[in-house]
Write a protein that holds these residues in place. Structure first.
Motif, mmCIF file in Angstrom:
data_model
loop_
_atom_site.group_PDB
_atom_site.id
_atom_site.type_symbol
_atom_site.label_atom_id
_atom_site.label_comp_id
_atom_site.label_asym_id
_atom_site.label_seq_id
_atom_site.Cartn_x
_atom_site.Cartn_y
_atom_site.Cartn_z
ATOM 1 N N ASP A 108 0.867 -1.172 0.000
ATOM 2 C CA ASP A 108 0.000 0.000 0.000
ATOM 3 C C ASP A 108 0.909 1.228 0.000
ATOM 4 O OD1 ASP A 108 -1.832 1.964 0.307
ATOM 5 O OD2 ASP A 108 -2.410 1.454 2.355
ATOM 6 N N GLY A 110 0.523 4.231 -0.186
ATOM 7 C CA GLY A 110 0.094 5.369 0.623
ATOM 8 C C GLY A 110 0.128 5.104 2.116
ATOM 9 N N TYR A 111 0.370 3.849 2.501
ATOM 10 C CA TYR A 111 0.438 3.435 3.913
ATOM 11 C C TYR A 111 -0.808 3.854 4.701
ATOM 12 C CZ TYR A 111 5.169 2.027 2.933
ATOM 13 O OH TYR A 111 6.253 1.405 2.387
ATOM 14 N N THR A 112 -1.966 3.674 4.064
ATOM 15 C CA THR A 112 -3.204 3.941 4.781
ATOM 16 C C THR A 112 -3.888 2.652 5.226
ATOM 17 O OG1 THR A 112 -4.376 4.003 2.665
ATOM 18 C CG2 THR A 112 -3.627 6.120 3.563
ATOM 19 N N GLY A 113 -3.445 1.512 4.692
ATOM 20 C CA GLY A 113 -4.059 0.245 5.039
ATOM 21 C C GLY A 113 -5.441 0.126 4.408
ATOM 22 N N TYR A 115 -4.076 -3.902 5.238
ATOM 23 C CA TYR A 115 -3.056 -4.762 4.664
ATOM 24 C C TYR A 115 -3.523 -6.217 4.756
ATOM 25 C CZ TYR A 115 -0.449 -0.528 5.741
ATOM 26 O OH TYR A 115 -0.048 0.782 5.832
ATOM 27 N N ARG A 162 -5.997 -3.171 9.623
ATOM 28 C CA ARG A 162 -5.990 -1.730 9.316
ATOM 29 C C ARG A 162 -4.612 -1.126 9.582
ATOM 30 N NH1 ARG A 162 -8.357 1.600 6.162
ATOM 31 N NH2 ARG A 162 -10.349 0.633 6.648
ATOM 32 N N HIS A 163 -3.985 -1.557 10.668
ATOM 33 C CA HIS A 163 -2.650 -1.075 11.023
ATOM 34 C C HIS A 163 -1.757 -2.281 11.338
ATOM 35 C CE1 HIS A 163 -4.335 2.898 11.235
ATOM 36 N NE2 HIS A 163 -5.192 2.521 12.153
#
Ligand SMILES: [Zn+2]
Length: 244
Positions: A108, A110-113, A115, A162-163
């Protein structure tokens, strides 16, 4: 066997999936010439932690944790893949930036999840707060993983998280006085005092805000992509990962 025949897949591979082309090796897999290197352990009395007598900046991660040493010959001189072996440095790099376990690209950017994570199903469903050292996956790469990763073949469970923040490491804890190993391949939280006396082998993240992804739902996603798209993706992944 002709090119039009379907070879039987490994046990448990969903029928929707085309077979993985030969030569795809997950990016974290170790190779025969990537052998463990000797560790000259010493105590650092100033910082109160384990150290190497000939330590370099590459021996610690950005949290200051000591890592085991493994040979890193250049691509083309690594030898043959050892599917059961994980290379500690490539595993750490993948977990640090949440790169895909198969193709080594961010899952991802954008690292927003969320995952996508997969693991063997032996331990039951993935739980909230569970730790893992297995990097996340793109959905098409998950279709490769269930066919080539020994821990997933035929028996896997999937989850959206999500994280996935850094949690700690799996490593060997040494006695501060004798430097003898006191516990081998144990999970050590980053805030634990034991991490100062640990030689790390795997980086672990914590799976937060997890949503189980039923196997049938992931298989529907693969079916939605279709065999042609998956075959195209597999060829692209082979080009990314095949050359050693
Ligand atoms: Zn991928």
């Amino acid at each position: 066997m002709t090119g039009t025949e379907r070879r039987p897949g490994p046990t448990g591979v969903p029928s929707v999936l085309p077979p993985v082309p030969a030569g795809i090796t997950p990016c974290i897999t170790g190779y025969s010439r990537e052998t463990p290197l000797p560790l000259a352990l010493v105590a650092d009395p100033v910082r109160g932690r384990l150290a190497y007598a000939d330590e370099t900046p590459y021996d610690r991660d950005s949290w200051g944790t000591l890592w085991t040493r493994t040979a890193m010959p250049p691509r083309g001189r690594r030898g043959s893949p050892r599917p059961q072996v994980v290379h500690p440095y490539r595993q750490r790099r993948a977990m640090l930036d949440l790169w895909c376990r198969i193709c080594k690209r961010p899952v991802d950017p954008g690292y927003t999840g969320p995952y996508l994570f997969l693991r063997g199903a032996e331990g039951g469903p993935v739980c909230e707060g569970e730790h893992t050292g297995s990097p996340p996956l793109h959905p098409p790469c998950a279709a490769v993983a269930v066919q080539v990763c020994p821990d997933l073949r035929g028996c896997w469970t999937a989850v959206w998280a999500r994280h996935a923040p850094y949690w700690g490491v799996t490593g060997d804890v040494h006695d501060p006085r004798t430097l003898a190993p006191r516990a081998v391949r144990v999970e050590i939280q980053a805030e634990s005092s034991a991490v100062r006396w640990t030689v790390s082998h795997r980086m672990l993240v914590e799976l937060q805000h997890v949503t189980p992804l039923p196997r049938a739902a992931l298989e529907r996603e693969w079916a939605r992509l279709g065999r042609d798209r998956l075959e195209h993706e597999f060829a692209r992944i082979a080009a990314l990962t095949g050359a050693v």
